[in-house]
Design a protein around this motif. Sequence first.
Motif, PDB file in Angstrom:
ATOM      1  N   SER A   1       0.824  -1.202   0.000  1.00  0.00           N
ATOM      2  CA  SER A   1       0.000   0.000   0.000  1.00  0.00           C
ATOM      3  C   SER A   1       0.858   1.251   0.000  1.00  0.00           C
ATOM      4  N   CYS A   2       0.320   2.304  -0.595  1.00  0.00           N
ATOM      5  CA  CYS A   2       0.920   3.634  -0.614  1.00  0.00           C
ATOM      6  C   CYS A   2       2.294   3.600  -1.273  1.00  0.00           C
ATOM      7  N   GLY A   3       3.321   4.105  -0.606  1.00  0.00           N
ATOM      8  CA  GLY A   3       4.651   4.161  -1.194  1.00  0.00           C
ATOM      9  C   GLY A   3       5.193   2.789  -1.540  1.00  0.00           C
ATOM     10  N   ALA A   4       4.927   1.817  -0.703  1.00  0.00           N
ATOM     11  CA  ALA A   4       5.398   0.455  -0.977  1.00  0.00           C
ATOM     12  C   ALA A   4       4.766  -0.094  -2.252  1.00  0.00           C
ATOM     13  N   ALA A   5       3.500   0.259  -2.506  1.00  0.00           N
ATOM     14  CA  ALA A   5       2.810  -0.211  -3.713  1.00  0.00           C
ATOM     15  C   ALA A   5       3.455   0.365  -4.967  1.00  0.00           C
ATOM     16  N   MET A   6       3.686   1.672  -4.965  1.00  0.00           N
ATOM     17  CA  MET A   6       4.267   2.287  -6.158  1.00  0.00           C
ATOM     18  C   MET A   6       5.729   1.884  -6.328  1.00  0.00           C
ATOM     19  N   GLU A   7       6.450   1.748  -5.241  1.00  0.00           N
ATOM     20  CA  GLU A   7       7.832   1.276  -5.331  1.00  0.00           C
ATOM     21  C   GLU A   7       7.873  -0.100  -5.991  1.00  0.00           C
ATOM     22  N   GLU A   8       7.041  -1.012  -5.519  1.00  0.00           N
ATOM     23  CA  GLU A   8       7.010  -2.368  -6.080  1.00  0.00           C
ATOM     24  C   GLU A   8       6.574  -2.338  -7.544  1.00  0.00           C
ATOM     25  N   ALA A   9       5.598  -1.497  -7.873  1.00  0.00           N
ATOM     26  CA  ALA A   9       5.142  -1.379  -9.267  1.00  0.00           C
ATOM     27  C   ALA A   9       6.276  -0.866 -10.153  1.00  0.00           C
ATOM     28  N   PHE A  10       6.996   0.164  -9.702  1.00  0.00           N
ATOM     29  CA  PHE A  10       8.109   0.701 -10.480  1.00  0.00           C
ATOM     30  C   PHE A  10       9.208  -0.352 -10.655  1.00  0.00           C
ATOM     31  N   LEU A  11       9.496  -1.115  -9.615  1.00  0.00           N
ATOM     32  CA  LEU A  11      10.513  -2.162  -9.710  1.00  0.00           C
ATOM     33  C   LEU A  11      10.088  -3.251 -10.685  1.00  0.00           C
TER      34      LEU A  11
ATOM     35  N   ALA B   1       8.196  -2.872 -13.187  1.00  0.00           N
ATOM     36  CA  ALA B   1       8.208  -2.269 -14.519  1.00  0.00           C
ATOM     37  C   ALA B   1       9.643  -1.918 -14.947  1.00  0.00           C
ATOM     38  N   GLU B   2      10.601  -2.262 -14.106  1.00  0.00           N
ATOM     39  CA  GLU B   2      12.011  -1.984 -14.353  1.00  0.00           C
ATOM     40  C   GLU B   2      12.261  -0.505 -14.602  1.00  0.00           C
ATOM     41  N   MET B   3      11.573   0.315 -13.798  1.00  0.00           N
ATOM     42  CA  MET B   3      11.764   1.764 -13.840  1.00  0.00           C
ATOM     43  C   MET B   3      12.629   2.153 -12.648  1.00  0.00           C
ATOM     44  N   GLY B   4      13.488   3.089 -12.815  1.00  0.00           N
ATOM     45  CA  GLY B   4      14.252   3.589 -11.686  1.00  0.00           C
ATOM     46  C   GLY B   4      15.748   3.513 -11.837  1.00  0.00           C
ATOM     47  N   GLY B   5      16.241   2.753 -12.803  1.00  0.00           N
ATOM     48  CA  GLY B   5      17.686   2.679 -13.011  1.00  0.00           C
ATOM     49  C   GLY B   5      18.419   2.376 -11.718  1.00  0.00           C
ATOM     50  N   PRO B   6      19.486   3.140 -11.422  1.00  0.00           N
ATOM     51  CA  PRO B   6      20.278   2.899 -10.211  1.00  0.00           C
ATOM     52  C   PRO B   6      19.475   3.073  -8.921  1.00  0.00           C
TER      53      PRO B   6
END
Length: 125
Positions: free
Chosen positions: A62-72, A74-79
């Motif tokens: 949920s919240c930040g953890a949800a978007m963090e996991e979604a970005f990971l 989706a292989e978004m975020g680089g370093p």
Amino acid sequence: MDTPTLVFDDDCGFCTYWVELVAERSDLAIVGFSELSGELREQLPEDYEECAHLLADGEIYSCGAAMEEAFLRAEMGGPLADVARFGRGFEEYDRLREAAYRWVADNRDLLGKVVSRPPPARDRS
């Protein structure tokens, strides 16, 4: 539910922008708050409209953890992805991630002037 699913505020143009980027780069199913029903809705916290949620692998992020996991996923975020993976579980990192998420969520109207897409819920109105 077998398919990892990201649930978000589909009445928010800023939220829609980011969720569509995740959708283009991942196999996550995307469901807006306006589309929630039945089994999926029952799995979410009572105050689910306060933030995004990701249901995957028997977990509910949920919240930040949800978007963090979604970005990971989706292989978004680089370093920064490496920093996120390393930092997870450290209390200070988790607190910082959630504070950052809350700041962004509380400023969606302003940030939506920079990046935004037409929210799907408004098409159904």
